[in-house]
Design a protein around this motif. Structure first.
Motif, PDB file in Angstrom:
ATOM      1  N   ILE A  50     -50.336  43.504  96.378  1.00 30.73           N
ATOM      2  CA  ILE A  50     -51.254  44.627  96.566  1.00 30.73           C
ATOM      3  C   ILE A  50     -50.501  45.906  96.236  1.00 30.73           C
ATOM      4  CG2 ILE A  50     -52.601  45.959  98.249  1.00 30.73           C
ATOM      5  CD1 ILE A  50     -53.900  43.314  97.737  1.00 30.73           C
ATOM      6  N   ARG A  51     -50.929  46.596  95.188  1.00 28.82           N
ATOM      7  CA  ARG A  51     -50.313  47.874  94.850  1.00 28.82           C
ATOM      8  C   ARG A  51     -51.100  48.991  95.537  1.00 28.82           C
ATOM      9  NH1 ARG A  51     -48.787  46.512  88.556  1.00 28.82           N
ATOM     10  NH2 ARG A  51     -46.735  45.652  89.046  1.00 28.82           N
ATOM     11  N   LYS A  52     -50.378  50.011  95.980  1.00 33.57           N
ATOM     12  CA  LYS A  52     -51.018  51.074  96.763  1.00 33.57           C
ATOM     13  C   LYS A  52     -50.370  52.414  96.453  1.00 33.57           C
ATOM     14  CE  LYS A  52     -48.077  50.024 100.715  1.00 33.57           C
ATOM     15  NZ  LYS A  52     -47.392  51.322 100.800  1.00 33.57           N
ATOM     16  N   GLY A  53     -51.094  53.480  96.772  1.00 35.71           N
ATOM     17  CA  GLY A  53     -50.592  54.829  96.485  1.00 35.71           C
ATOM     18  C   GLY A  53     -50.824  55.237  95.045  1.00 35.71           C
ATOM     19  N   MET A  54     -51.801  54.597  94.408  1.00 35.34           N
ATOM     20  CA  MET A  54     -52.053  54.886  92.981  1.00 35.34           C
ATOM     21  C   MET A  54     -52.969  56.077  92.773  1.00 35.34           C
ATOM     22  SD  MET A  54     -52.383  50.930  91.792  1.00 35.34           S
ATOM     23  CE  MET A  54     -52.501  51.282  90.041  1.00 35.34           C
ATOM     24  N   ASN A  55     -53.776  56.426  93.793  1.00 38.71           N
ATOM     25  CA  ASN A  55     -54.635  57.612  93.686  1.00 38.71           C
ATOM     26  C   ASN A  55     -53.742  58.849  93.784  1.00 38.71           C
ATOM     27  OD1 ASN A  55     -56.303  59.805  94.205  1.00 38.71           O
ATOM     28  ND2 ASN A  55     -57.745  58.629  95.452  1.00 38.71           N
ATOM     29  N   PRO A  56     -53.728  59.708  92.748  1.00 43.43           N
ATOM     30  CA  PRO A  56     -52.814  60.857  92.761  1.00 43.43           C
ATOM     31  C   PRO A  56     -53.029  61.790  93.948  1.00 43.43           C
ATOM     32  CG  PRO A  56     -53.993  60.721  90.640  1.00 43.43           C
ATOM     33  CD  PRO A  56     -54.551  59.645  91.530  1.00 43.43           C
ATOM     34  N   GLU A  57     -54.239  61.786  94.514  1.00 48.00           N
ATOM     35  CA  GLU A  57     -54.588  62.761  95.553  1.00 48.00           C
ATOM     36  C   GLU A  57     -54.422  62.234  96.977  1.00 48.00           C
ATOM     37  OE1 GLU A  57     -55.204  65.683  94.480  1.00 48.00           O
ATOM     38  OE2 GLU A  57     -55.417  65.084  92.373  1.00 48.00           O
ATOM     39  N   GLY A  83     -43.843  51.389  87.296  1.00 46.01           N
ATOM     40  CA  GLY A  83     -43.070  50.846  86.186  1.00 46.01           C
ATOM     41  C   GLY A  83     -41.582  51.145  86.225  1.00 46.01           C
ATOM     42  N   SER A  84     -41.147  51.958  87.190  1.00 44.05           N
ATOM     43  CA  SER A  84     -39.722  52.316  87.238  1.00 44.05           C
ATOM     44  C   SER A  84     -38.916  51.225  87.929  1.00 44.05           C
ATOM     45  CB  SER A  84     -39.535  53.640  87.990  1.00 44.05           C
ATOM     46  OG  SER A  84     -39.850  53.457  89.368  1.00 44.05           O
ATOM     47  N   GLU A  85     -37.592  51.280  87.750  1.00 40.33           N
ATOM     48  CA  GLU A  85     -36.704  50.329  88.423  1.00 40.33           C
ATOM     49  C   GLU A  85     -36.787  50.521  89.939  1.00 40.33           C
ATOM     50  OE1 GLU A  85     -35.476  47.838  86.939  1.00 40.33           O
ATOM     51  OE2 GLU A  85     -34.439  47.133  88.732  1.00 40.33           O
ATOM     52  N   GLY A  86     -36.970  51.761  90.375  1.00 45.97           N
ATOM     53  CA  GLY A  86     -37.085  52.028  91.807  1.00 45.97           C
ATOM     54  C   GLY A  86     -38.308  51.384  92.440  1.00 45.97           C
ATOM     55  N   ALA A  87     -39.348  51.215  91.658  1.00 46.80           N
ATOM     56  CA  ALA A  87     -40.582  50.610  92.172  1.00 46.80           C
ATOM     57  C   ALA A  87     -40.532  49.090  92.134  1.00 46.80           C
ATOM     58  CB  ALA A  87     -41.780  51.100  91.359  1.00 46.80           C
ATOM     59  N   ALA A  88     -39.521  48.537  91.463  1.00 45.43           N
ATOM     60  CA  ALA A  88     -39.425  47.073  91.340  1.00 45.43           C
ATOM     61  C   ALA A  88     -39.031  46.456  92.677  1.00 45.43           C
ATOM     62  CB  ALA A  88     -38.397  46.714  90.275  1.00 45.43           C
ATOM     63  N   PHE A  89     -39.395  45.186  92.862  1.00 44.30           N
ATOM     64  CA  PHE A  89     -38.979  44.467  94.068  1.00 44.30           C
ATOM     65  C   PHE A  89     -37.468  44.266  94.045  1.00 44.30           C
ATOM     66  CE2 PHE A  89     -43.464  42.933  93.686  1.00 44.30           C
ATOM     67  CZ  PHE A  89     -43.918  43.533  94.849  1.00 44.30           C
ATOM     68  N   HIS A  90     -36.853  44.300  95.240  1.00 41.28           N
ATOM     69  CA  HIS A  90     -35.414  44.100  95.340  1.00 41.28           C
ATOM     70  C   HIS A  90     -35.043  42.719  94.797  1.00 41.28           C
ATOM     71  CE1 HIS A  90     -31.427  43.585  97.100  1.00 41.28           C
ATOM     72  NE2 HIS A  90     -31.379  44.907  97.115  1.00 41.28           N
ATOM     73  N   ALA A  91     -33.950  42.654  94.092  1.00 42.72           N
ATOM     74  CA  ALA A  91     -33.560  41.415  93.397  1.00 42.72           C
ATOM     75  C   ALA A  91     -33.289  40.259  94.357  1.00 42.72           C
ATOM     76  CB  ALA A  91     -32.334  41.678  92.528  1.00 42.72           C
ATOM     77  N   ASP A  92     -32.931  40.556  95.604  1.00 43.58           N
ATOM     78  CA  ASP A  92     -32.639  39.480  96.574  1.00 43.58           C
ATOM     79  C   ASP A  92     -33.907  38.822  97.119  1.00 43.58           C
ATOM     80  OD1 ASP A  92     -30.006  40.052  96.255  1.00 43.58           O
ATOM     81  OD2 ASP A  92     -29.735  41.036  98.205  1.00 43.58           O
ATOM     82  N   LEU A  93     -35.066  39.436  96.879  1.00 45.72           N
ATOM     83  CA  LEU A  93     -36.318  38.882  97.396  1.00 45.72           C
ATOM     84  C   LEU A  93     -36.831  37.808  96.442  1.00 45.72           C
ATOM     85  CD1 LEU A  93     -38.470  39.526  99.716  1.00 45.72           C
ATOM     86  CD2 LEU A  93     -39.781  40.577  97.868  1.00 45.72           C
ATOM     87  N   ASP A  94     -37.217  36.668  96.994  1.00 51.45           N
ATOM     88  CA  ASP A  94     -37.786  35.593  96.173  1.00 51.45           C
ATOM     89  C   ASP A  94     -39.289  35.808  96.069  1.00 51.45           C
ATOM     90  OD1 ASP A  94     -38.630  33.333  94.933  1.00 51.45           O
ATOM     91  OD2 ASP A  94     -38.061  31.963  96.554  1.00 51.45           O
ATOM     92  N   GLN A 153     -46.704  46.758  97.238  1.00 48.44           N
ATOM     93  CA  GLN A 153     -45.811  47.508  96.337  1.00 48.44           C
ATOM     94  C   GLN A 153     -46.314  48.950  96.257  1.00 48.44           C
ATOM     95  OE1 GLN A 153     -45.650  45.828  92.323  1.00 48.44           O
ATOM     96  NE2 GLN A 153     -43.509  46.430  92.104  1.00 48.44           N
ATOM     97  N   ASP A 154     -45.509  49.864  96.795  1.00 45.11           N
ATOM     98  CA  ASP A 154     -45.799  51.295  96.684  1.00 45.11           C
ATOM     99  C   ASP A 154     -45.725  51.623  95.186  1.00 45.11           C
ATOM    100  OD1 ASP A 154     -46.402  53.373  98.561  1.00 45.11           O
ATOM    101  OD2 ASP A 154     -44.440  54.292  98.212  1.00 45.11           O
ATOM    102  N   TRP A 155     -46.747  52.277  94.648  1.00 47.98           N
ATOM    103  CA  TRP A 155     -46.890  52.303  93.186  1.00 47.98           C
ATOM    104  C   TRP A 155     -47.546  53.620  92.760  1.00 47.98           C
ATOM    105  CZ3 TRP A 155     -44.588  49.020  90.001  1.00 47.98           C
ATOM    106  CH2 TRP A 155     -45.065  48.780  88.706  1.00 47.98           C
ATOM    107  N   HIS A 156     -46.715  54.686  92.763  1.00 47.08           N
ATOM    108  CA  HIS A 156     -47.249  56.033  92.577  1.00 47.08           C
ATOM    109  C   HIS A 156     -47.196  56.492  91.117  1.00 47.08           C
ATOM    110  CE1 HIS A 156     -47.292  56.570  96.890  1.00 47.08           C
ATOM    111  NE2 HIS A 156     -45.982  56.501  97.008  1.00 47.08           N
ATOM    112  N   PRO A 157     -48.223  57.233  90.701  1.00 52.75           N
ATOM    113  CA  PRO A 157     -48.125  57.925  89.407  1.00 52.75           C
ATOM    114  C   PRO A 157     -47.148  59.099  89.525  1.00 52.75           C
ATOM    115  CG  PRO A 157     -50.151  58.576  90.531  1.00 52.75           C
ATOM    116  CD  PRO A 157     -49.488  57.528  91.402  1.00 52.75           C
TER     117      PRO A 157
END
Ligand code: VGL
Ligand code: ZN
Length: 197
Positions: A104-111, A85-96, A45-49
């Protein structure tokens, strides 16, 4: 032992999302079908600040798809996407997601951006996925998701370099494909020993 690694199956990479990949939403049902024939399912899950350094909006005068030089190397700039936490970052509803044993969340380091499921774009900082897969005894990885030419390709290449047998299911991936990025990514995956199916 075989693990299905589903890369960034998130709303922002689907039609209507902030970094929409054409037909990105159409891969979800075939990914669901693959889950039951694997021993383990892991999602990334791409998960950016907000204000992440990979966003063009964080670089005055720059627009998406321009390049900048970061301390760790060249970096493509993107529209703001996958904000924590945004709707855009949520998994697509069709995915089980019920069968996923780890996310695994990634892209959390701002730099530092993080395309790969294994390493940040500095190619040094690990996400912990390799250790997890090894501890549970996974040797074979099947990969699918978004986008073929960025997060899927970087994950597949790193996975192969880390010693996993990696197969990418291209029919269950969709690409951004700008400036020849898809052709280059397919070539790099092949050269890295990734099986393209
Ligand atoms: C991705 C660009 C920026 C991807 C993530 O999932 O391929 N691409 N962040
Ligand atoms: Zn991103």
């Amino acid at each position: 032992m075989k693990c299905l690694v589903v890369i960034d199956p998130q709303n922002d990479f689907c039609p209507g999302g902030a970094l929409a990949v054409e037909d990105g939403d159409t891969i979800m049902s075939s990914i669901n079908d693959m889950m039951s024939v694997h021993d383990l399912v892991v999602l990334t899950q791409d998960w950016h600040p907000t204000g992440h350094s990979s966003f063009a909006s964080s670089h005055p005068g720059k627009t998406p798809l321009e390049m900048v030089d970061m301390p760790y190397g060249p970096q493509v700039l993107w529209p703001d996407h996958c904000i924590q936490g945004s709707e855009g970052a949520a998994f697509h509803a069709d995915l089980d997601i019920s069968l996923a044993s780890a996310i695994i969340r990634k892209g959390m380091n701002p730099e530092v951006d993080s395309y790969s499921a294994f390493f940040e774009n500095d190619k040094a900082t690990q996400t912990g996925l390799a250790g997890y897969l090894r501890e549970v005894g996974c040797t074979h990885l099947t990969m699918a998701g978004l986008a073929t030419d960025f997060c899927v390709a970087w994950s597949a290449i790193d996975g192969a370099a880390l010693g996993f047998a990696v197969e990418v299911r291209l029919a269950s991936c969709r690409a951004i494909d700008f400036n020849g990025s898809l052709t280059a990514a397919l070539e790099e995956m092949r050269a890295a020993g990734v099986t393209l199916a």
